[in-house]
Design a protein around this motif. Structure first.
Motif, short mmCIF file in Angstrom:
data_model
loop_
_atom_site.label_atom_id
_atom_site.label_comp_id
_atom_site.label_asym_id
_atom_site.label_seq_id
_atom_site.Cartn_x
_atom_site.Cartn_y
_atom_site.Cartn_z
N SER A 174 -2.42 -3.47 7.64
CA SER A 174 -3.20 -4.61 8.13
C SER A 174 -3.89 -5.31 6.96
CB SER A 174 -4.24 -4.14 9.14
OG SER A 174 -5.07 -5.22 9.55
N TYR B 136 -0.56 -6.63 12.36
CA TYR B 136 0.01 -5.43 11.75
C TYR B 136 1.37 -5.74 11.15
CZ TYR B 136 -3.49 -2.65 14.24
OH TYR B 136 -4.67 -2.12 14.71
N HIS C 157 -4.19 -2.71 3.96
CA HIS C 157 -4.88 -1.47 4.33
C HIS C 157 -4.01 -0.67 5.29
CE1 HIS C 157 -8.69 -2.95 2.60
NE2 HIS C 157 -8.28 -4.13 3.05
N ARG D 287 -3.29 1.53 8.38
CA ARG D 287 -3.95 1.75 9.66
C ARG D 287 -3.29 2.89 10.46
NH1 ARG D 287 -7.09 -2.23 11.50
NH2 ARG D 287 -7.77 -0.56 12.89
N GLY E 60 -9.81 -0.68 8.48
CA GLY E 60 -10.16 -0.12 9.77
C GLY E 60 -9.85 1.36 9.75
N GLU F 259 -8.06 4.81 9.95
CA GLU F 259 -6.68 5.24 9.73
C GLU F 259 -6.32 6.34 10.72
OE1 GLU F 259 -5.93 6.49 5.74
OE2 GLU F 259 -6.64 4.62 4.84
#
Length: 245
Positions: A210, A164, A187, A189, A214, A216
């Motif tokens: 990230s 992260y 992206h 998260r 994946g 959110e």
């Protein structure tokens, strides 16, 4: 006198487990840094990097929140701030785990042999030419030396596949960085929008990005409730750090 001011000294800030001297730093201990240090996801962190550490505040907070096997590296461009961060780290309970480097993150990234599962930054956000009291403060607060594009490039080079990259920014600047990050292939998260109280719109944002997509998680937090006392959410987030909580 508020709880925060009760532990603020002219030369620094006392937390539950450590003291942060900041009299030689352009940017003092503040709400943004404390929020990021308390909020950043550390559950799976194996090695941590703080970009633009200043006094070392966030690096110290993350050292407190992680286990003995987790190394915390911190990079700071300003010489006086870097020295003070080194002194703060050496005086802390986690001296053996925190390493402070005085360097330009762009150059340091090219030499670094590690990859990080958590990278954090309380980055500059003012455009060049914004009024500041001192040249050092101007450098710390403006994007002259480190644009957000450069910052994202550095983080991209250093992040692990499942890591992260977390920042705290004023809302407008955060939205701009998020748009730029998505263009870079990051992206979103986690996102927490922060408002001073329920009557005001959010004025800062915490973002966790990230390299891989994946689910959110989006939420909002107010710092103070209607009675001007610190909100339960804010107290819960910072309880391990602020005295008298």
């Amino acid at each position: 006198m508020t709880q925060q001011k009760a532990v603020l000294r002219s030369d620094g800030f006392t937390f539950k487990q450590f003291f942060v001297a900041h009299d030689r730093c352009a940017m003092k201990v503040g709400t943004d840094g404390v929020l990021l240090g308390a909020w950043a996801p550390v559950a799976d962190a194996k090695r941590v990097l703080d970009i633009g550490t200043g006094s070392g505040l966030i690096a110290l907070m993350l050292a407190q929140r992680t286990g003995e096997s987790v190394a915390v590296d911190a990079v700071e461009l300003d010489e006086q701030a870097a020295v003070q961060a080194q002194e703060n780290a050496a005086a802390s309970p986690w001296a053996s785990r925190i390493s402070v480097y005085r360097d330009d993150i762009r150059h340091w990234t090219q030499r670094c042999e590690h990859r990080y599962s958590l990278i954090v930054s309380n980055p500059p956000y003012f455009t060049p030419g914004s009024d500041c009291a001192t040249p050092a403060r101007a450098s710390a607060r403006s994007t002259t030396d480190l644009t957000h594009d450069m910052l994202l490039n550095c983080a991209e080079s250093l992040i692990t596949e499942d890591g992260y990259f977390c920042v705290v920014l004023p809302t407008t600047a955060g939205d701009r960085l998020l748009t730029l990050a998505l263009q870079h292939g990051w992206h979103l998260r986690f996102r927490t929008d922060i408002a001073d109280n329920d009557r005001r719109p959010p004025n800062r944002v915490l973002l966790a990005l990230s390299p891989h997509p994946g689910e959110e998680f989006l939420d909002r937090m107010t710092i103070r409730g209607p009675d001007q006392r610190y909100s339960e959410a804010h107290c819960s987030l910072t309880r391990d750090f602020y005295l008298f909580r």
